[in-house]
Design an enzyme around this catalytic site. Structure first.
Site, mmCIF file in Angstrom:
data_model
loop_
_atom_site.group_PDB
_atom_site.id
_atom_site.type_symbol
_atom_site.label_atom_id
_atom_site.label_comp_id
_atom_site.label_asym_id
_atom_site.label_seq_id
_atom_site.Cartn_x
_atom_site.Cartn_y
_atom_site.Cartn_z
ATOM 1 N N ASP A 1 0.979 -1.149 0.257
ATOM 2 C CA ASP A 1 0.058 -0.098 0.139
ATOM 3 C C ASP A 1 1.112 0.942 0.076
ATOM 4 O O ASP A 1 0.769 1.853 0.694
ATOM 5 C CB ASP A 1 -0.867 -0.033 1.206
ATOM 6 C CG ASP A 1 -2.189 0.463 0.993
ATOM 7 O OD1 ASP A 1 -1.960 1.691 -0.190
ATOM 8 O OD2 ASP A 1 -2.730 1.349 2.147
ATOM 9 N N HIS B 1 1.054 5.351 -5.432
ATOM 10 C CA HIS B 1 0.506 4.220 -6.590
ATOM 11 C C HIS B 1 1.151 4.498 -7.864
ATOM 12 O O HIS B 1 -0.315 4.504 -8.487
ATOM 13 C CB HIS B 1 -1.151 4.440 -6.316
ATOM 14 C CG HIS B 1 -1.496 4.168 -5.189
ATOM 15 N ND1 HIS B 1 -1.020 2.772 -4.744
ATOM 16 C CD2 HIS B 1 -2.997 4.306 -4.214
ATOM 17 C CE1 HIS B 1 -1.256 2.448 -2.729
ATOM 18 N NE2 HIS B 1 -2.609 3.234 -2.698
HETATM 19 N N1 SAH Z 1 -1.234 1.767 4.229
HETATM 20 C C1 SAH Z 1 -1.140 3.303 4.781
HETATM 21 C C2 SAH Z 1 -1.695 4.149 4.073
HETATM 22 C C3 SAH Z 1 -0.448 4.511 3.172
HETATM 23 S S1 SAH Z 1 -0.472 6.068 1.890
HETATM 24 C C4 SAH Z 1 -2.910 2.612 5.420
HETATM 25 O O1 SAH Z 1 -3.873 2.314 5.323
HETATM 26 O O2 SAH Z 1 -2.759 3.840 6.707
HETATM 27 C C5 SAH Z 1 1.064 4.987 1.211
HETATM 28 C C6 SAH Z 1 2.611 5.671 1.899
HETATM 29 O O3 SAH Z 1 3.178 5.437 0.650
HETATM 30 C C7 SAH Z 1 2.690 7.039 2.143
HETATM 31 O O4 SAH Z 1 2.784 7.168 3.475
HETATM 32 C C8 SAH Z 1 3.919 7.214 1.352
HETATM 33 O O5 SAH Z 1 5.232 8.224 2.132
HETATM 34 C C9 SAH Z 1 4.288 5.795 1.348
HETATM 35 N N2 SAH Z 1 5.334 5.937 0.109
HETATM 36 C C10 SAH Z 1 4.998 5.831 -1.177
HETATM 37 N N3 SAH Z 1 6.031 5.719 -2.038
HETATM 38 C C11 SAH Z 1 7.179 5.044 -0.717
HETATM 39 C C12 SAH Z 1 9.035 4.568 -1.605
HETATM 40 N N4 SAH Z 1 8.934 4.605 -2.949
HETATM 41 N N5 SAH Z 1 8.975 3.914 -0.127
HETATM 42 C C13 SAH Z 1 8.745 4.467 1.106
HETATM 43 N N6 SAH Z 1 7.473 4.596 0.930
HETATM 44 C C14 SAH Z 1 6.936 4.763 0.293
HETATM 45 MG MG MG Z 2 -4.513 2.351 0.841
#
Ligand code: SAH
Ligand code: MG
Length: 210
Positions: A141, A144
């Site tokens: 997650d 995206h």
């Molecule tokens: N799983 C969480 C929501 C995650 S939102 C929940 O349901 O509460 C997506 C997260 O992915 C964000 O906080 C962003 O900082 C992280 N993210 C995006 N690309 C990333 C990368 N390449 N490496 C590490 N973290 C990443």
């Molecule tokens: Mg999500």
């Protein structure tokens, strides 16, 4: 109130983008995964403020698993200024960037899950390259965008053991409902022959490694 109910209620209150029914499905799928494979190693890519970490952490605690919650904590594209999911209260005034780490830490501490939910702070693929432990459960997650989602898919899914669980969030088969990359990596997981569908709740997909 039981410990489980207390944690599920707490998770609902944490900032994030996971509807309650999907959070509870996340908990249930993880709880079953932990029953099948107790004392396992779990990991999520994308921690944000710790909402999914509490749902998964509650299941990990009950089944004596250790759960790594990974994020660079500077947000995905859609969390940046000008985008739909931007939250100005999460900006660090020192550099003007999003910083969800203090909120994530607070969530995990409030939940009393500090011995179960372990933070990994950094870029997903760099950590994957140095993360040697096979995974009994993986929750994807993170970012995206196509490049990030595919990088996560290639870096992490090979680490899931046979009989392990793969969870993917924000899977929207209909393009009108949301971006494509999480749906595309979900399809790739199935087409690889390594994973089979177990369940779907909202945009959450639960798969099992054969
Ligand atoms: N799983 C969480 C929501 C995650 S939102 C929940 O349901 O509460 C997506 C997260 O992915 C964000 O906080 C962003 O900082 C992280 N993210 C995006 N690309 C990333 C990368 N390449 N490496 C590490 N973290 C990443
Ligand atoms: Mg999500």
């Amino acid at each position: 109130m039981t410990r489980r109910l207390e944690l599920l209620q707490l998770a609902r209150q944490v900032k994030g983008f996971m509807p309650d029914d999907e959070g509870e499905a996340l908990f249930s799928a993880a709880r079953e995964a932990g029953e099948r494979r107790p004392e396992g190693t779990w990991l999520e890519v994308g921690a944000y403020c710790g909402k999914s970490a509490i749902y998964l952490g509650a299941a990990a605690e009950e089944t004596h698993c250790v759960f790594y919650s990974l994020d660079h904590h500077h947000g995905s594209e859609e969390n940046q200024s000008g985008w739909e999911h931007h939250d100005t209260s999460l900006i660090d005034p020192a550099d003007g960037r999003l910083n969800t780490l203090p909120t994530w830490q607070r969530s995990v501490a409030d939940a009393g899950l500090e011995n179960t939910v372990i933070g990994l702070v950094g870029p997903s693929v760099v950590i994957a390259q140095h993360f040697p432990v096979p995974l009994d459960l993986l929750f994807i997650d993170g970012g995206h965008g196509a490049e990030v989602a595919w990088a996560d898919y290639h870096a992490w899914t090979p680490k899931v053991v046979s009989g392990g669980t793969l969870l993917i969030h924000d899977v929207f088969p209909n393009p009108a409902d949301g971006g494509r990359p999480p749906y595309e990596i979900y399809c790739a997981a199935r087409e690889s022959g390594r994973f089979i569908d177990e369940r779907a709740v909202g945009s959450l997909r639960v798969l099992r490694a054969v």
